[in-house]
Motif scaffolding. Structure first.
Motif, mmCIF file in Angstrom:
data_model
loop_
_atom_site.group_PDB
_atom_site.id
_atom_site.type_symbol
_atom_site.label_atom_id
_atom_site.label_comp_id
_atom_site.label_asym_id
_atom_site.label_seq_id
_atom_site.Cartn_x
_atom_site.Cartn_y
_atom_site.Cartn_z
ATOM 1 N N ASN A 1 -31.361 21.508 12.743
ATOM 2 C CA ASN A 1 -30.995 20.768 11.539
ATOM 3 C C ASN A 1 -31.088 19.265 11.770
ATOM 4 O OD1 ASN A 1 -30.531 23.136 10.202
ATOM 5 N ND2 ASN A 1 -28.302 22.987 10.251
ATOM 6 N N VAL A 2 -31.253 18.532 10.662
ATOM 7 C CA VAL A 2 -31.331 17.071 10.718
ATOM 8 C C VAL A 2 -30.010 16.504 10.203
ATOM 9 C CG1 VAL A 2 -32.529 15.032 9.807
ATOM 10 C CG2 VAL A 2 -33.837 17.082 10.397
ATOM 11 N N TYR A 3 -29.487 15.510 10.945
ATOM 12 C CA TYR A 3 -28.215 14.878 10.608
ATOM 13 C C TYR A 3 -28.369 13.364 10.627
ATOM 14 C CZ TYR A 3 -26.521 19.530 11.791
ATOM 15 O OH TYR A 3 -26.334 20.885 11.833
ATOM 16 N N THR A 4 -27.460 12.695 9.942
ATOM 17 C CA THR A 4 -27.406 11.232 9.997
ATOM 18 C C THR A 4 -26.336 10.864 11.000
ATOM 19 O OG1 THR A 4 -28.060 11.042 7.686
ATOM 20 C CG2 THR A 4 -27.007 9.125 8.679
ATOM 21 N N GLY A 5 -26.681 9.964 11.914
ATOM 22 C CA GLY A 5 -25.736 9.545 12.930
ATOM 23 C C GLY A 5 -25.785 8.049 13.126
ATOM 24 N N LYS A 6 -24.872 7.567 13.969
ATOM 25 C CA LYS A 6 -24.790 6.131 14.235
ATOM 26 C C LYS A 6 -24.944 5.899 15.735
ATOM 27 C CE LYS A 6 -22.352 3.380 11.677
ATOM 28 N NZ LYS A 6 -21.323 2.641 10.984
ATOM 29 N N VAL A 7 -25.811 4.949 16.105
ATOM 30 C CA VAL A 7 -26.027 4.622 17.510
ATOM 31 C C VAL A 7 -24.755 3.981 18.059
ATOM 32 C CG1 VAL A 7 -27.415 3.278 19.138
ATOM 33 C CG2 VAL A 7 -28.503 4.301 17.126
ATOM 34 N N THR A 8 -24.219 4.595 19.128
ATOM 35 C CA THR A 8 -22.976 4.093 19.723
ATOM 36 C C THR A 8 -23.195 3.441 21.088
ATOM 37 O OG1 THR A 8 -22.526 6.244 20.710
ATOM 38 C CG2 THR A 8 -21.562 5.802 18.541
ATOM 39 N N GLY A 9 -24.338 3.708 21.690
ATOM 40 C CA GLY A 9 -24.608 3.122 22.996
ATOM 41 C C GLY A 9 -26.076 3.264 23.348
ATOM 42 N N ILE A 10 -26.547 2.313 24.160
ATOM 43 C CA ILE A 10 -27.958 2.334 24.570
ATOM 44 C C ILE A 10 -28.023 2.182 26.085
ATOM 45 C CG2 ILE A 10 -30.155 1.110 24.452
ATOM 46 C CD1 ILE A 10 -29.505 0.428 21.560
ATOM 47 N N GLN A 11 -28.804 3.054 26.688
ATOM 48 C CA GLN A 11 -29.054 3.015 28.129
ATOM 49 C C GLN A 11 -30.571 2.975 28.330
ATOM 50 O OE1 GLN A 11 -26.741 2.844 30.577
ATOM 51 N NE2 GLN A 11 -25.200 2.743 28.959
ATOM 52 N N LYS B 1 -30.521 -0.520 17.952
ATOM 53 C CA LYS B 1 -29.391 -1.320 18.428
ATOM 54 C C LYS B 1 -28.105 -0.590 18.056
ATOM 55 C CE LYS B 1 -29.231 -4.657 14.573
ATOM 56 N NZ LYS B 1 -30.138 -4.056 13.656
ATOM 57 N N VAL B 2 -27.042 -0.890 18.768
ATOM 58 C CA VAL B 2 -25.749 -0.252 18.507
ATOM 59 C C VAL B 2 -25.353 -0.540 17.063
ATOM 60 C CG1 VAL B 2 -23.311 -0.225 19.129
ATOM 61 C CG2 VAL B 2 -25.048 -0.375 20.920
ATOM 62 N N GLY B 3 -24.937 0.511 16.364
ATOM 63 C CA GLY B 3 -24.532 0.388 14.972
ATOM 64 C C GLY B 3 -25.593 0.858 13.989
ATOM 65 N N ASP B 4 -26.839 1.022 14.449
ATOM 66 C CA ASP B 4 -27.906 1.501 13.568
ATOM 67 C C ASP B 4 -27.591 2.917 13.096
ATOM 68 O OD1 ASP B 4 -29.385 -0.794 13.873
ATOM 69 O OD2 ASP B 4 -30.946 0.111 15.127
ATOM 70 N N GLU B 5 -27.875 3.182 11.815
ATOM 71 C CA GLU B 5 -27.755 4.530 11.292
ATOM 72 C C GLU B 5 -29.134 5.171 11.376
ATOM 73 O OE1 GLU B 5 -26.307 5.702 7.227
ATOM 74 O OE2 GLU B 5 -24.419 5.052 8.143
ATOM 75 N N VAL B 6 -29.195 6.360 11.959
ATOM 76 C CA VAL B 6 -30.482 7.015 12.189
ATOM 77 C C VAL B 6 -30.431 8.489 11.778
ATOM 78 C CG1 VAL B 6 -31.222 5.493 14.075
ATOM 79 C CG2 VAL B 6 -29.844 7.498 14.598
ATOM 80 N N GLN B 7 -31.598 9.007 11.433
ATOM 81 C CA GLN B 7 -31.751 10.434 11.178
ATOM 82 C C GLN B 7 -32.137 11.077 12.508
ATOM 83 O OE1 GLN B 7 -31.438 12.268 8.349
ATOM 84 N NE2 GLN B 7 -30.854 10.502 7.114
ATOM 85 N N VAL B 8 -31.437 12.131 12.886
ATOM 86 C CA VAL B 8 -31.736 12.820 14.137
ATOM 87 C C VAL B 8 -31.816 14.325 13.899
ATOM 88 C CG1 VAL B 8 -30.716 11.102 15.682
ATOM 89 C CG2 VAL B 8 -29.277 12.934 14.784
ATOM 90 N N LYS B 9 -32.668 14.972 14.684
ATOM 91 C CA LYS B 9 -32.760 16.423 14.646
ATOM 92 C C LYS B 9 -32.058 16.943 15.889
ATOM 93 C CE LYS B 9 -36.030 20.196 14.071
ATOM 94 N NZ LYS B 9 -37.438 20.524 13.792
ATOM 95 N N LEU B 10 -31.237 17.945 15.725
ATOM 96 C CA LEU B 10 -30.516 18.547 16.845
ATOM 97 C C LEU B 10 -31.470 19.503 17.564
ATOM 98 C CD1 LEU B 10 -27.980 19.029 18.476
ATOM 99 C CD2 LEU B 10 -27.171 20.560 16.691
#
Length: 127
Positions: A9-19, A53-62
């Motif tokens: 499924n595809v969900y909307t999420g928020k970037v919380t950290g970048i490595q 960048k942290v805080g970006d809202e993105v569409q992600v597939k699980l």
């Protein structure tokens, strides 16, 4: 852990950290997963910071859930249409080199052999 989230499924999420290896994306207050650097976009990603960048809202597939480890694999790339690949250019056909071998040992007209030229050069150097 993820009873409300299903693989595929595809969900909307928020970037919380970048490595350097990926970005962490929160799907809700308690659930977050990793978008590996190879899953950011189609093509090569050298630096994640150029794309997210942290805080970006993105569409992600699980992609997968590892209940035992408590980890989720996510993909931004899987939510995007793959760019069309250009047709590979066909290399021009190589022409075969042809060599002509003369079997005659007689010098051609107007052509001085090295032996003849050498004698001429020796005479010139003496002058």
């Amino acid at each position: 852990m993820t009873t409300k989230f299903e693989t595929g499924n595809v969900y909307t999420g928020k970037v919380t950290g970048i490595q350097p290896y990926g970005a962490f994306v929160a799907l809700d207050e308690e659930t977050q997963g990793l978008v590996h650097i190879s899953e950011i976009q189609h093509g090569f990603v050298k630096d994640i910071n150029e794309h997210l960048k942290v805080g970006d809202e993105v569409q992600v597939k699980l992609l997968s859930i590892d209940e035992a480890a408590g980890k989720m694999s996510l993909s931004i790339r899987a939510t995007q249409e793959a760019p069309e690949r250009p047709e590979p250019k066909k290399a021009p056909k190589k022409r075969q080199a042809t060599t002509t071998v003369k079997t005659s040992s007689a010098p051609q007209e107007g052509f001085n052999t090295l032996k003849d030229k050498l004698q001429e050069w020796i005479e010139q150097s003496k002058k």
